[in-house]
Write a protein that holds these residues in place. Structure first.
Motif, PDB file in Angstrom:
ATOM      1  N   GLY A   1     -26.024  -3.783  21.740  1.00  0.00           N
ATOM      2  CA  GLY A   1     -25.920  -4.974  20.895  1.00  0.00           C
ATOM      3  C   GLY A   1     -27.270  -5.449  20.402  1.00  0.00           C
TER       4      GLY A   1
ATOM      5  N   ARG B   1     -24.034  -2.035  27.317  1.00  0.00           N
ATOM      6  CA  ARG B   1     -23.391  -2.726  26.203  1.00  0.00           C
ATOM      7  C   ARG B   1     -24.352  -3.728  25.556  1.00  0.00           C
ATOM      8  NH1 ARG B   1     -18.523  -6.349  27.767  1.00  0.00           N
ATOM      9  NH2 ARG B   1     -20.278  -7.175  28.887  1.00  0.00           N
ATOM     10  N   ASP B   2     -25.080  -4.496  26.381  1.00  0.00           N
ATOM     11  CA  ASP B   2     -26.014  -5.481  25.841  1.00  0.00           C
ATOM     12  C   ASP B   2     -27.190  -4.804  25.135  1.00  0.00           C
ATOM     13  OD1 ASP B   2     -24.403  -7.470  26.826  1.00  0.00           O
ATOM     14  OD2 ASP B   2     -25.595  -7.775  28.652  1.00  0.00           O
TER      15      ASP B   2
ATOM     16  N   GLN C   1     -28.524  -2.956  17.850  1.00  0.00           N
ATOM     17  CA  GLN C   1     -27.720  -3.067  16.636  1.00  0.00           C
ATOM     18  C   GLN C   1     -28.139  -4.296  15.820  1.00  0.00           C
ATOM     19  OE1 GLN C   1     -23.516  -3.111  17.440  1.00  0.00           O
ATOM     20  NE2 GLN C   1     -23.080  -1.912  15.619  1.00  0.00           N
TER      21      GLN C   1
END
Length: 137
Positions: A84, A80-81, A87
């Protein structure tokens, strides 16, 4: 004259014979069936990835690292990190390219999940790193 009684049982001996013959056929042919292993092609000449590309490395144990520039060190991230971070870089630079470098022993599904996550995060330039000059054996 006495009438014969009708036989009310099924004779299963012929069925057992057929099943034993089929069993023998399958036992003989089973070792001849080829396994489902896939020998992936190797490449001899590959263009080098762009120097400004972010490199996502998928380790054999499933760990993920990210190198933002060619001089930077790899930083470990969870999935997830990592998405992020990528992104955020893509929102700052829409033309940012990302290269996925996975170990040979990593499952294909893990690489495709990372690729799918990057696509969903808005990364348009995603590539897969290969080993240059690896001859197929």
């Amino acid at each position: 004259m006495r009438q014969r009684r009708l036989m009310n049982q099924i004779n299963v001996v012929p069925y057992i014979d057929v099943m034993l013959v089929l069993l023998v056929i399958f036992m003989v042919t089973a070792p001849m069936i080829q396994s489902g292993s896939v020998n992936l092609p190797s490449v001899d000449k590959v263009p080098a990835p762009p120097t400004d590309a972010m490199i996502v490395t998928v380790k054999p144990d499933g760990g993920l690292t990210l190198r933002t520039t060619s001089q930077a060190t790899e930083k470990p991230f969870n999935r997830r990190d990592l998405i992020g971070e990528v992104q955020a870089a893509v929102s700052a630079n829409p033309g940012q390219s990302v290269v996925i470098a996975a170990d040979k022993s990593v499952k294909y599904e893990q690489v495709m999940n990372i690729l799918n996550d990057l696509r969903n995060a808005g990364v348009n330039k995603v590539g897969l790193q290969t080993k240059v000059g690896a001859a197929a054996r």
